[in-house]
Design an enzyme around this catalytic site. Structure first.
Site, mmCIF file in Angstrom:
data_model
loop_
_atom_site.group_PDB
_atom_site.id
_atom_site.type_symbol
_atom_site.label_atom_id
_atom_site.label_comp_id
_atom_site.label_asym_id
_atom_site.label_seq_id
_atom_site.Cartn_x
_atom_site.Cartn_y
_atom_site.Cartn_z
ATOM 1 N N SER A 608 88.095 29.121 49.023
ATOM 2 C CA SER A 608 87.334 30.371 49.046
ATOM 3 C C SER A 608 86.399 30.397 50.264
ATOM 4 O O SER A 608 86.872 30.297 51.394
ATOM 5 C CB SER A 608 86.560 30.525 47.736
ATOM 6 O OG SER A 608 86.029 31.830 47.627
ATOM 7 N N ASP A 699 95.624 36.177 43.317
ATOM 8 C CA ASP A 699 94.207 36.142 43.677
ATOM 9 C C ASP A 699 93.751 37.541 44.085
ATOM 10 O O ASP A 699 94.312 38.149 44.993
ATOM 11 C CB ASP A 699 94.018 35.153 44.837
ATOM 12 C CG ASP A 699 92.570 34.955 45.234
ATOM 13 O OD1 ASP A 699 91.688 35.575 44.615
ATOM 14 O OD2 ASP A 699 92.329 34.172 46.162
ATOM 15 N N HIS A 788 92.371 33.140 41.795
ATOM 16 C CA HIS A 788 91.555 32.553 42.855
ATOM 17 C C HIS A 788 91.306 31.051 42.665
ATOM 18 O O HIS A 788 91.287 30.281 43.627
ATOM 19 C CB HIS A 788 90.223 33.302 42.927
ATOM 20 C CG HIS A 788 89.399 32.966 44.124
ATOM 21 N ND1 HIS A 788 89.879 33.081 45.413
ATOM 22 C CD2 HIS A 788 88.116 32.534 44.247
ATOM 23 C CE1 HIS A 788 88.938 32.740 46.261
ATOM 24 N NE2 HIS A 788 87.865 32.390 45.591
#
Length: 812
Positions: A608, A699, A788
């Site tokens: 991320s 995601d 994610h």
């Protein structure tokens, strides 16, 4: 070149770490005779073959010996809780609610268990409500005080969809299946983004456990999503109120997972089972005529985790107003209270009292502020004013005692420990907790007051032998060979700091072998996401696995991380891609200068925002890293802003808190230029580092397109490169995004009639081929069903196995 033997040997080691269990929750119940107590632990363990997590209950009898000893007598075997979505004991511990959410359109099952048998079972059809929320944010299940009613948060019933047949639209359609008709899609229903896809709006329900009757709570506006419900104390049946958190969705629902900057408030409403009286005057509140809905926290932008004091005089709550007001997705929290009327007469004129304010800048060793998003259902000691909770303190989790009358905060987990401590449950005035570190598997701890005086906050901690965190002898030996420390990293350019808090040293955790060698082991720099999150000194199975492969770890909490005061945190927005990158480079140089790292064998991994940093680093410092790994990285903010569930994040991290004022769903060319300049992809032409990309195809936070844009896709057909001008850039006439000019490869515009997803996909082919043409070794793994976090058991396993093999390949 990695061989099958590399995968085979490392996978065996990773399996040994994967098998270690986690404690998800724990409860302690006092025995009826007042001697000893019973503990119940909810434990989970990955089941790789089924790609799920096994859940089971393990119980123990707690008995005290002398003043400084306690014994846990464990059950011989655990009990598997197959298909259990949620477990909630009643306040007395005499009943147990087990929730079983369906995986299709079948009914929700609610089971009420007594000490020896199943007492009640209810099957609630989808026409009443859908699955209960079990996400630890909207999630809320609460027994009332006489244990006759249970309030909970569930998906509201599915709206009816239009029915069609051979004659067209069918009036008065029913839900019954008819081979001569088909159901249309109906209106699109917006959700709360990442991990909430397909979830219907949350609503409140109450069930009478004697009759099984379920009633929806009426009077809540359709614009409110609700969660975290609890019962308010009451001495009269007519005054039974529910208190809950409400998130308004008058405008677009932006992603809420890990985003605590979404405004929310506490509301109160009467139970749908309350008995009306002739003189009962409903408050005409903000949800319409005749409503009994009260907004209790109108003067503050955020209020969640409501808890009543044991005497019922105060309603305590946590606020993320710093996050809401500044726009960052996580910041320093505060604690507040309001008086609760003993007569049950509510009003909007409730004064909010600050118990613990936001800490802007703490002196060394002093309380840095509140950083937590969860509380025990009953966090109180017997004095009725001391709340026990877990919070971040720098790079560690600690246990705090908070006096809600005078605001005094005490750190009661050992101050000399760099390990992380987390409370699991209270046993009267004693604490059942868990402690762990990067080199130590979790260990149960039992805390008790030395002098039995709560106000003195003098605690002692005992080690509790437990079968829960059992690990293999091989893992035990490997971990015993490791050590860790927390290092203070001086800020490099103090003169550029605008606040005192931003100029203070940040932290990094260093994990290494105890044995000394002439040349340090290869180093993995580990970068957390967020960026307003924190890497804590707790045990991580995946990082322990990497350590055991012969790597040292440098886990960096760059400025902007939680746990270090608000000024340090707020120094990052507007400086993402520069300040955080420089902090990481400073930390690496500091480790090299201390002789902890070999400068020729440094790797880096992040997910991320950690992937954002990783891809920035290999572009801005291309000679520094021998290999890199990224999980769902934010590589191109100019692309991400139009595809993510949190476009406001792009604005705030790029512009600073002013980004809240600039935020729009239709970015200007000027904004897109800034996003691009802040993005790792602007440094793509300098990248030399072999990189592995691990992407979740579902995601929504950092859509797969971001990683594919710099990952590897081996397609040789050069005609596909025509798509370099993606629709987004062409329509906005942003000439500065002509990557063909930047990369010196001929491209022409492809017909925009293609769907945007396909067009974007082909764009990524161009960029990845550019890396291949430069001779950069890349590998790409896409997990088709992951979001994610890439945290499904098989995906997590394959992800870190490949990271280990990739790093070993380049560090031989």
């Amino acid at each position: 070149m990695a061989t099958e033997e590399d995968y085979a040997s490392q996978s065996k080691l990773l399996l040994e770490f994967t098998d270690i269990c986690n404690v998800d929750k724990a409860w302690v119940f006092q025995s009826e005779k007042g001697k000893g107590s019973q503990a119940m632990f909810s434990v989970s363990q990955p089941n790789l073959l089924a790609n799920k997590r096994r859940k089971f209950i393990l119980s123990a009898q707690i008995s005290s010996g002398s003043s400084d000893s306690v014994t846990f007598r464990w059950a011989q075997f655990p009990v598997e809780m197959a298909n259990a979505s949620l477990i909630v004991p009643s306040p007395s511990g005499s009943k147990l609610l087990i929730v079983k959410n369906p995986e299709n359109d079948s009914p929700v099952q609610l089971e009420i268990w007594g000490p020896s048998q199943l007492e009640k079972e209810f099957h609630i059809p989808q026409s009443v409500h859908g699955s209960l929320y079990t996400d630890k944010w909207f999630e809320g299940v609460s027994w009332n005080f006489d244990e006759s009613l249970i309030a909970y948060v569930a998906e509201e019933p599915a709206p009816s969809k239009p029915t069609f047949n051979s004659s067209g639209y069918k009036k008065d359609s029913s839900n019954e299946k008819d081979c001569g008709t088909w159901k249309g899609q109906g209106d699109f229903e917006e959700d709360w983004g990442e991990t909430y896809v397909g979830k219907r709006k949350s609503a409140l329900f109450v069930i009478d456990i004697q009759s099984g009757e379920v009633r929806a709570v009426q009077g809540i506006p359709s614009s409110l999503s609700v969660g975290q419900v609890i019962w308010a104390p009451s001495s009269r049946v007519t005054d039974q109120y529910l208190v809950f958190v409400g998130w308004s969705s008058d405008q677009r629902k932006l992603g809420i997972k890990y985003c605590y900057n979404r405004p929310c408030a506490l509301y109160a409403i009467k139970s749908p089972f309350h008995q009306s009286e002739a003189n009962d005057k409903d408050f005409k509140g903000d949800s319409g005529k005749g409503s009994t809905l009260y907004n209790l926290t109108q003067s503050i932008s955020s209020a969640f985790l409501p808890r009543f004091s044991p005497d019922g005089k105060y309603l305590l709550f946590v606020s993320a107003k710093s996050a809401v007001d500044s726009g960052v997705h996580g910041a320093t929290n505060s604690l507040h209270k309001i008086d609760w009327p003993v007569d049950g007469e509510l009003s909007l004129q409730r004064s909010i009292v600050d118990v613990i304010p936001v800490v802007m800048n703490a002196e060394e060793g002093h309380f840095p502020g509140l950083y937590f998003y969860g509380l025990l259902a009953n966090p109180w000691l017997s004095d009725g004013c001391t709340m026990i909770l877990t919070s971040m303190w720098g790079s560690s989790e600690v246990i705090l005692a908070v006096n809600v009358l005078n605001g005094r905060v005490s750190r009661i987990s050992p101050t000399e420990s760099n390990a992380s401590w987390e409370i699991l449950s209270l046993d009267g005035d004693n604490i059942v907790a868990v402690s762990s570190s990067p080199t130590d598997v979790p260990q149960l701890k039992y805390g008790y007051l030395i002098d039995k005086t709560i106000s003195s906050a003098s605690w002692s901690w005992l080690d509790i032998s437990s079968p829960i965190f059992k690990c293999s002898e091989k893992v035990k030996v490997l971990l015993e060979s490791l050590q860790f420390s927390i290092i203070k990293i001086p800020v490099k350019n103090v003169a550029a700091c605008t606040t005192k808090g931003a100029s203070k040293p940040f932290e990094a955790m260093f994990v290494s072998a105890k044995s000394k060698t002439d040349v340090p082991n290869p180093l993995i720099v580990v970068l957390h996401g967020g960026p307003h999150s924190v890497a804590t000194s707790s045990f991580s199975k995946s990082l322990a696995f990497l350590s055991s492969l012969g790597f040292s770890l440098l886990i960096v909490n760059y400025r902007g991380s939680l746990g270090f005061g608000e000024e340090a945190l707020q120094s990052l927005p507007g400086n993402a891609g520069s300040q955080d990158v420089n902090d990481v480079l400073t930390a690496i140089d500091h480790a090299v200068n201390l002789g902890l790292a070999n400068p020729s064998k440094i790797t880096v991994v992040g997910g991320s925002h950690g992937g954002f940093l990783t891809t920035h680093l290999i572009g801005q410092a291309p000679e520094k890293f021998i290999a890199a790994a990224v999980r769902n990285p934010a590589c191109n903010l100019a692309l991400m802003v139009g595809t993510t569930d949190i476009p406001d994040w792009c604005y705030v991290e790029s512009f600073g808190s002013e980004g809240k004022n600039h935020f729009t769903e239709a970015p200007s060319a000027e904004h897109l230029n800034l996003f691009y300049s802040k993005s790792p992809i602007s440094h793509l032409h300098k990248v030399k580092t072999p990189t592995i990309f691990l992407l979740g195809a579902k995601d929504l936070r950092v859509p797969v397109s971001n990683g594919l844009q710099v990952g590897v896709i081996s397609i040789r057909d050069r005609t596909m490169l025509a798509v370099i001008y993606i629709n987004l850039f062409v329509d906005l006439n942003v000439n500065s995004f002509n990557l063909a000019d930047r990369m010196d490869v001929d491209c022409t515009y492809f017909d925009p009639a293609f769907s945007s997803n396909f067009t974007l996909f082909l764009t990524f082919v161009y960029v990845t081929l550019a890396l291949k043409e430069k001779g950069v070794d890349c590998k790409l793994i896409v997990f088709p069903h992951d979001v994610h976090g890439i945290d499904r058991p098989q995906s997590d396993f394959e992800s870190f196995l490949n990271i280990g093999v990739w790093f070993k390949k380049y560090c031989k």
